[in-house]
Design an enzyme around this catalytic site. Structure first.
Site, PDB file in Angstrom:
ATOM      1  N   LYS A  43      25.292  52.730  45.927  1.00 15.53           N
ATOM      2  CA  LYS A  43      26.736  52.755  45.680  1.00 15.53           C
ATOM      3  C   LYS A  43      27.083  53.852  44.694  1.00 15.53           C
ATOM      4  O   LYS A  43      26.298  54.157  43.786  1.00 15.53           O
ATOM      5  CB  LYS A  43      27.179  51.418  45.083  1.00 15.53           C
ATOM      6  N   ARG A  92      39.642  35.951  47.785  1.00 15.40           N
ATOM      7  CA  ARG A  92      41.053  36.313  47.891  1.00 15.40           C
ATOM      8  C   ARG A  92      41.573  36.094  49.296  1.00 15.40           C
ATOM      9  O   ARG A  92      42.619  35.522  49.517  1.00 15.40           O
ATOM     10  CB  ARG A  92      41.252  37.790  47.504  1.00 15.40           C
ATOM     11  N   SER A 130      39.438  46.235  42.469  1.00 15.08           N
ATOM     12  CA  SER A 130      39.065  47.402  41.669  1.00 15.08           C
ATOM     13  C   SER A 130      39.401  48.698  42.381  1.00 15.08           C
ATOM     14  O   SER A 130      39.700  49.709  41.736  1.00 15.08           O
ATOM     15  CB  SER A 130      37.568  47.370  41.347  1.00 15.08           C
TER      16      SER A 130
HETATM   17  P1  ADP Z   1      31.505  43.401  44.493  1.00 19.80           P
HETATM   18  O1  ADP Z   1      31.192  44.857  44.684  1.00 19.80           O
HETATM   19  O2  ADP Z   1      30.281  42.568  44.261  1.00 19.80           O
HETATM   20  O3  ADP Z   1      32.442  42.781  45.473  1.00 19.80           O
HETATM   21  P2  ADP Z   1      33.726  43.300  42.637  1.00 19.80           P
HETATM   22  O4  ADP Z   1      33.722  43.776  41.230  1.00 19.80           O
HETATM   23  O5  ADP Z   1      34.617  43.965  43.593  1.00 19.80           O
HETATM   24  O6  ADP Z   1      32.218  43.393  43.060  1.00 19.80           O
HETATM   25  O7  ADP Z   1      34.025  41.744  42.681  1.00 19.80           O
HETATM   26  C1  ADP Z   1      33.247  40.816  41.984  1.00 19.80           C
HETATM   27  C2  ADP Z   1      33.740  39.418  42.303  1.00 19.80           C
HETATM   28  O8  ADP Z   1      35.069  39.244  41.809  1.00 19.80           O
HETATM   29  C3  ADP Z   1      33.801  39.119  43.806  1.00 19.80           C
HETATM   30  O9  ADP Z   1      33.429  37.784  44.022  1.00 19.80           O
HETATM   31  C4  ADP Z   1      35.257  39.302  44.127  1.00 19.80           C
HETATM   32  O10 ADP Z   1      35.652  38.533  45.236  1.00 19.80           O
HETATM   33  C5  ADP Z   1      35.897  38.795  42.854  1.00 19.80           C
HETATM   34  N1  ADP Z   1      37.228  39.354  42.668  1.00 19.80           N
HETATM   35  C6  ADP Z   1      37.574  40.643  42.609  1.00 19.80           C
HETATM   36  N2  ADP Z   1      38.898  40.791  42.435  1.00 19.80           N
HETATM   37  C7  ADP Z   1      39.405  39.530  42.389  1.00 19.80           C
HETATM   38  C8  ADP Z   1      40.739  38.998  42.255  1.00 19.80           C
HETATM   39  N3  ADP Z   1      41.788  39.778  42.154  1.00 19.80           N
HETATM   40  N4  ADP Z   1      40.875  37.652  42.259  1.00 19.80           N
HETATM   41  C9  ADP Z   1      39.801  36.868  42.384  1.00 19.80           C
HETATM   42  N5  ADP Z   1      38.532  37.295  42.539  1.00 19.80           N
HETATM   43  C10 ADP Z   1      38.340  38.616  42.529  1.00 19.80           C
END
Ligand code: ADP
Length: 160
Positions: A43, A92, A130
């Protein structure tokens, strides 16, 4: 009673108010949360692991029950290393569900004593991820309303 430790793994590139809300809610269920900042060689991240970790530590500086660590390799191996039997993930949308279903079922096969626990995103955070924040930052916008209070993203924080 033994301490219930959960791992919340993710990229946190960068941490958002959505992540923050999930961690705060998970504290009602678990005694300790280890936020595990992933380093996956396949990544490309916008922010370095040091910066991603720093922002989460800063967000939870007043919560001794929240630890922040970086990790490489399988999440289940990291869980074993830190003595956790739970993985927390946020849900989500149905797209999240399909992705998480595969990850969760594979992790269960790899390590049958580790449970993945899902917390539903609050409606106000369903559209937040993100990559939205990265887009805003890359294009010179102000992303501060989407990240935890006190997280200041500066141009020099960007890795590319
Ligand atoms: P990954 O690359 O492992 O998906 P992320 O940083 O994107 O890492 O997400 C980490 C966790 O946080 C995941 O379980 C994701 O679903 C959750 N997550 C991310 N954004 C939100 C949000 N806005 N509300 C709830 N959960 C979230």
């Amino acid at each position: 009673m033994t301490k219930r430790i959960a791992v919340f793994p993710g990229s946190f590139d960068p941490v958002t108010q959505g992540h923050e809300a999930i961690i705060l809610r998970a504290l009602n269920v678990f005694d300790e949360i280890i936020v595990a900042v992933g380093v996956n060689i396949e990544k490309r991240y916008l922010f370095s692991v040091e910066t991603r970790t720093k922002w989460i530590k800063q967000t939870f500086k007043d919560y001794p029950q929240v630890r922040v660590e970086s990790y490489t390799g399988l999440t289940v191996d990291f869980c074993k290393k830190v003595g956790s039997k739970f993985i927390i993930r946020g849900l989500r949308t149905s797209a999240d569900f399909e992705f998480e279903r595969i990850a969760g079922q594979v992790n269960k096969k790899l390590s049958s004593d580790i449970e993945t626990v899902f917390l539903l995103a609050a409606p106000e955070f369903t559209a937040l991820n993100s990559s939205v924040v990265r887009d805003i930052v890359i294009n010179g916008g102000n992303a501060s309303i989407f990240v935890p209070e006190g997280v200041i993203i500066r141009p020099e924080d960007l890795e590319y």
